[in-house]
Design an enzyme around this catalytic site. Structure first.
Site, PDB file in Angstrom:
ATOM      1  N   THR A 170     -14.212 -10.822  10.617  1.00 16.82           N
ATOM      2  CA  THR A 170     -14.068 -10.092   9.445  1.00 16.82           C
ATOM      3  C   THR A 170     -15.044 -10.645   8.221  1.00 16.82           C
ATOM      4  O   THR A 170     -15.445 -11.724   8.200  1.00 16.82           O
ATOM      5  CB  THR A 170     -12.485 -10.680   8.694  1.00 16.82           C
ATOM      6  OG1 THR A 170     -11.580 -10.371   9.813  1.00 16.82           O
ATOM      7  CG2 THR A 170     -12.381 -10.261   7.366  1.00 16.82           C
ATOM      8  N   ASN A 228      -9.097  -0.458   0.127  1.00 16.60           N
ATOM      9  CA  ASN A 228      -8.279  -0.429  -1.197  1.00 16.60           C
ATOM     10  C   ASN A 228      -9.152  -0.021  -2.442  1.00 16.60           C
ATOM     11  O   ASN A 228      -8.990   0.287  -3.402  1.00 16.60           O
ATOM     12  CB  ASN A 228      -7.926  -1.700  -1.316  1.00 16.60           C
ATOM     13  CG  ASN A 228      -6.838  -2.022  -0.473  1.00 16.60           C
ATOM     14  OD1 ASN A 228      -5.761  -1.359  -0.488  1.00 16.60           O
ATOM     15  ND2 ASN A 228      -6.793  -3.297   0.339  1.00 16.60           N
ATOM     16  N   GLY A 268       2.743  -1.111   3.966  1.00 20.24           N
ATOM     17  CA  GLY A 268       2.140  -1.945   3.023  1.00 20.24           C
ATOM     18  C   GLY A 268       2.273  -3.358   3.092  1.00 20.24           C
ATOM     19  O   GLY A 268       3.508  -3.632   3.659  1.00 20.24           O
ATOM     20  N   SER A 290       0.765  -1.390  -0.051  1.00 22.58           N
ATOM     21  CA  SER A 290       0.096  -0.043   0.013  1.00 22.58           C
ATOM     22  C   SER A 290       0.766   1.354  -0.063  1.00 22.58           C
ATOM     23  O   SER A 290       0.293   2.248   0.051  1.00 22.58           O
ATOM     24  CB  SER A 290      -1.035   0.118   1.172  1.00 22.58           C
ATOM     25  OG  SER A 290      -1.979  -0.819   0.924  1.00 22.58           O
TER      26      SER A 290
END
Length: 377
Positions: free
Chosen positions: A136, A182, A322, A73
């Site tokens: 999640t 994202n 990242g 990232s």
């Protein structure tokens, strides 16, 4: 609480990081489960590089301090820089509704370019979201097991990832909260192409990579290899109770795209963050926009593709981290650029993505490396 002004404070400069102590902290990362580590530090004593572990399990070669790796990232900082350059050229404004530029997705018209870059759009993260109860909600990629390894070997298109995210309810009203997604940066990549007529990868290359001479930085698209010397990253999972370790160095980065596809080195990242915070890539008003953070925790804030972390009360870092399967990276600098650190960690055979508790010792040791390397403490 972090604010933009907090990031402007220079670190109280110690004499510099104790190199032997930093090397011990790097060694501790390997003891905590990393296969390999490489670190680059710049401080008042000059530049220092160190490494630990091996480049490939089962072989004796050490990790090269000039090796290439997947930066994940941190790619977002490159993408945001290009979009802010386009703002400076009058191609768009930060407060433009994103739907006006990308009408094909039927986005909420309240979502602006600024919200996209700052993760305040409310859009679902196509790689998965944490629920309030700590569980999640899966994204388009499986989180663990053999399926998670296979999933990063196929091709993905940005519009496929975006449309998947849009099948999920928004997390909150645009602009009212913060949640890392994202999906925002898949949209950012498409926005660059819409505005310029060229892929975001070409724009990053022509506007950042080539001018700065980042010759070991690559935007691979769907190319699965790391071309230069590199350390191998691994994925671990259990199958029927048996531990399985897979070399996942070779993967198709199209699943990450503008949210995380770049391959680079610690040297190139150091050159990039120095140029960015030194004003070589963005005019002062645009750099100020990037650095205007929203508090996202007691010691953290997020600007436009730029994170701000308070490592100690007198040591604030600007940069990003990242992670992609097999690799984890950090890049931080003090606001005045006098102290900088870049860290690449390759995951080892005990790092099971389906069992977050296996990552906790490594995360703690990584924070120790960052604090010692950036803050000299």
């Amino acid at each position: 609480m972090l604010t933009a002004s907090a990031g402007a404070s220079a670190v109280a400069a110690p004499a510099g990081t104790d190199r032997a102590e930093l090397q011990r902290a790097i060694d501790d990362l390997v003891a905590a489960g990393a296969a390999g580590v490489q670190v680059r530090v710049h401080d008042q004593r000059g530049e220092w590089t160190g490494s630990a572990g091996v480049a490939e399990l089962g072989r004796p070669e050490p990790v090269s301090v000039d090796g290439e790796f997947r930066i994940g990232s941190i790619t977002k900082m490159f993408v945001s820089t290009v979009l802010l350059q386009l703002v400076g050229e009058g191609r768009l404004t930060l407060d433009d509704p994103l739907a006006e530029h990308l009408p094909q997705f039927g986005l909420d018209p309240r979502i602006t370019v600024r919200m996209m870059l700052q993760h305040t759009s409310g859009l679902f993260n196509y790689t998965g979201e944490a629920r309030p109860d700590g569980s999640t909600e899966p994204g388009i990629l499986p989180l663990s097991g053999r399926e998670s390894v296979d999933a990063v070997q196929r091709d993905y298109r940005p519009d496929e990832l975006i449309r998947f995210a849009l099948t999920k309810p928004a997390r909150f009203e645009p602009g009212t909260a913060w949640s890392y997604s994202n999906t925002n940066y898949q949209l950012a990549g498409m926005l660059i192409e819409k505005l310029t007529g060229l892929p975001y990868s070409v724009q990053i290359y022509s506007r950042i990579v080539a001018p700065l001479g980042l010759w070991n930085t690559m935007l691979p698209g769907n190319w699965p290899e790391i071309v230069g010397p590199h350390a191998h990253g691994y994925a671990a999972y259990t199958d029927g109770g048996a531990p399985i370790t897979v070399d996942i160095t070779r993967q198709n980065p199209s699943w990450a795209g503008a949210a995380g596809e770049i391959i680079s080195t610690t040297r190139d990242l150091d050159t990039f963050v120095t140029a960015l915070l030194g004003g070589r890539l963005l005019a002062p008003p645009l750099l100020a926009e990037m650095r205007a953070v929203r508090a996202i925790g007691p010691d953290a804030g997020y600007g436009l593709g730029l994170a701000q972390l308070e490592f100690t009360p007198d040591c604030v870092g600007l940069g990003h981290n990242g992670g992609v399967p097999g690799y984890y990276t950090d890049m931080y600098s003090t606001a005045d650029g006098t102290r900088r650190i870049e860290v690449s960690v390759t995951m080892g055979p005990t790092m099971d993505s389906g069992n977050p508790s296996t990552l906790l010792p490594l995360i703690a040791k990584e924070e120790s490396v960052l604090t010692k390397g950036l803050c000299g403490q």
